[in-house]
Write an enzyme that holds these catalytic residues in place. Structure first.
Site, PDB file in Angstrom:
ATOM      1  N   ASP A 199       0.895  -1.164   0.000  1.00 16.37           N
ATOM      2  CA  ASP A 199       0.000   0.000   0.000  1.00 16.37           C
ATOM      3  C   ASP A 199       0.927   1.205   0.000  1.00 16.37           C
ATOM      4  O   ASP A 199       1.500   1.542   1.035  1.00 16.37           O
ATOM      5  CB  ASP A 199      -0.905   0.003   1.230  1.00 16.37           C
ATOM      6  N   HIS A 200       1.092   1.850  -1.167  1.00 16.15           N
ATOM      7  CA  HIS A 200       2.169   2.837  -1.286  1.00 16.15           C
ATOM      8  C   HIS A 200       1.956   4.051  -0.390  1.00 16.15           C
ATOM      9  O   HIS A 200       2.907   4.758  -0.062  1.00 16.15           O
ATOM     10  CB  HIS A 200       2.360   3.260  -2.750  1.00 16.15           C
ATOM     11  N   HIS A 262      -6.109   2.433   1.034  1.00 20.32           N
ATOM     12  CA  HIS A 262      -5.299   3.563   1.498  1.00 20.32           C
ATOM     13  C   HIS A 262      -5.929   4.286   2.675  1.00 20.32           C
ATOM     14  O   HIS A 262      -5.282   4.535   3.695  1.00 20.32           O
ATOM     15  CB  HIS A 262      -5.113   4.586   0.367  1.00 20.32           C
TER      16      HIS A 262
END
Length: 510
Positions: A199-200, A262
């Site tokens: 999950d950047h 996110h």
């Protein structure tokens, strides 16, 4: 004072110290795709520029495109020159590309994995030692189980004397049932300790610094509860449309694309209890507790807690914008939402009664991702005079993009003879405070995955807990016919979003 003593006492140097990474070969499946070109390859270059990659580092690209090793190296060079956050140094770039190989073929072809095994063995023979292996799945989600099971069938999921890791991009399923099935298929091949679900957002400095602000500063943590906090707003707004992503986005929508992963992770960082220590398992245990404390809405509650909408034609990002239904590749009469807003509650002692508002959307007024914590107002209006804005509730705003930083909004007196109050901001910006660019999120995440540190990655029970919250909403929306409420491109979003706010609350201006 000697130069050595100066370095030892410099907290920035100490903070930037990098732990060693064992010799590693990174394999990127989907190596010619957009994510690899725009994010992964530039991130690898910048890690090499900083001397952070292991001394022995190799890269293997796997994709359907038929080409030779030299052709793929040229593609890598072009991507790095186009998208790196710093102009490439020729020596560093040449050193990185020297150890790049390419394996063409489809992901369900056993011959691809046989050739991949041969390339991996070639690198080890040249190194004279066993190398860790990291398989990065930068592909369409349908290929995740295909690749994982093919790696297992070839025996590439284990490597005696070295570590093997699988790095899997989002989305991790499109429903709770799919997420459970995918978790099951992945964990039949790999151990959970080998799996790194990306999950950047968790690689962004502000997200990581949120824990430092909470737990390393005595002025914040005593106020971080229902007694002092009125509400929390988490916003992820974009001024662009879907571009060329209709094939993905029209089947995903804003809830699946941003909120389920996110934004729920950001909520966890705001709401989690202090872990016993900052090990990966303890941090992730606390995040799971937050997700488990969020009541999944019933069918009757969903209209009061969740809103969706689509953008219509307007003016956004400095240009005329067409409506979502006119975008190329979007299905006629599509009910896919481009804006979603939720009101959630964390039903535990610390947060009982505090609403968490989440909203995400495309073609809004500007690009901004932020977390705004609004404190309860002071209990009197002694300063409410003519010409004064009066006492506004204090806000702590953590901005993730476009400019990472933290703002504390206070009430202050305007200079003059009268007691006139207006809000003022105290700001901390990363670029100003540290005189350097923040690393890209993928730089941190790639390093942590190669190092075997799962702190910033999502565990299997986290993924399923996130889906348990969002699944009822997804199902209810899919069962409800359109048309959806509309909001003009370039606006603040749909008026219907106000319907989920509690009395006296309002959305922050985007």
């Amino acid at each position: 004072m000697s130069a050595t003593e100066e370095v030892e006492q410099n907290p920035l140097v100490e903070g930037l110290e990098r732990l060693p990474v064992d010799p590693t070969t990174l394999v990127i499946f989907g190596a010619t795709g957009d994510l690899a070109r725009r994010k992964l390859l530039p991130a690898l270059y910048n890690l090499a520029h900083e001397g952070a990659l292991p001394e022995r580092f190799n890269l293997v690209g796997v994709s359907r495109k038929e080409q030779e090793h030299e052709d793929y190296r040229a593609e890598c060079e072009q991507a790095i020159r186009s998208f790196s956050r710093r102009p490439p140094d020729e020596d560093v770039l040449g050193g990185l590309l020297e150890h790049v190989k390419y394996v063409p073929g489809t992901f369900d072809d056993a011959g691809v994995y046989a050739e991949l095994a041969r390339v991996l063995e070639h690198f080890e023979e040249a190194a004279g030692e066993r190398l860790n292996r990291a398989f990065y799945l930068s592909t369409a989600p349908a290929f995740f189980p295909v690749i994982v099971e093919a790696l297992g069938a070839r025996g590439l999921h284990r490597h005696e004397g070295a570590e093997v890791r699988a790095i899997i991009e989002k989305p991790f399923g499109t429903s709770l049932a799919e997420a459970k099935e995918l978790n099951g298929r992945v964990l039949e091949v790999f151990e959970e300790s080998q799996v790194f679900r990306i999950d950047h957002y968790l690689g962004k400095e502000t997200v990581q610094n949120m824990l430092a602000f909470r737990f390393a500063n005595g002025m914040f943590e005593p106020l971080w509860n229902r007694n002092y906090i009125e509400n929390v707003q988490i916003t992820a707004a974009e001024d662009i449309g879907i571009g060329s992503r209709a094939g993905y986005y029209d089947h995903a929508g804003a809830l699946r694309d941003l909120i389920q992963n996110h934004m729920l992770q950001l909520l966890c960082h705001v709401a989690m209890e202090p872990p016993v220590n900052f090990t990966a398992e303890e941090v992730r245990n606390e995040k799971v507790k937050v997700l488990q404390a969020i009541h999944a809405p019933t069918e009757l509650e969903i209209p009061e807690l969740a809103v969706r909408a689509q953008y219509s034609a307007g003016h956004a990002g400095g240009e005329d914008a067409r409506g979502y239904l006119e975008e190329e590749g979007v299905r006629e009469h599509s009910n896919t939402e481009t804006f979603a807003a939720l009101r959630l509650e964390v039903d535990n002692w610390r947060w009982a009664g505090v609403p968490f508002y989440l909203r995400a959307g495309k073609r809004l007024a500007r690009k901004i991702t932020e977390i705004a914590i609004t404190l309860k107002p002071v209990p009197h209006l002694a300063f409410d005079q003519t010409g004064s804005l009066g006492i506004r509730p204090n806000q702590l705003i953590l901005t993730l993009q476009p400019n990472e930083g933290v703002t504390l909004q206070l009430g202050a007196k305007i200079p003059g003879t009268r007691m006139i109050i207006r809000p003022v901001n105290m700001e901390f910006l990363y670029g100003t405070a540290f005189l350097s660019q923040s690393p890209e999120a993928y730089e941190r995440l790639i390093m942590d995955a190669m190092r075997g540190d799962p702190t910033l990655f999502t565990r299997n029970d986290e993924v399923e807990a996130q889906w348990q919250i969002c699944d009822p909403i997804v199902n209810a929306w899919e069962a409800t016919p359109g048309p959806l409420p509309q909001y003009e491109a370039g606006s603040q979003g749909p008026r219907e979003a106000d319907n989920i706010l509690r009395e006296g609350h309002r959305w922050r201006t985007i």
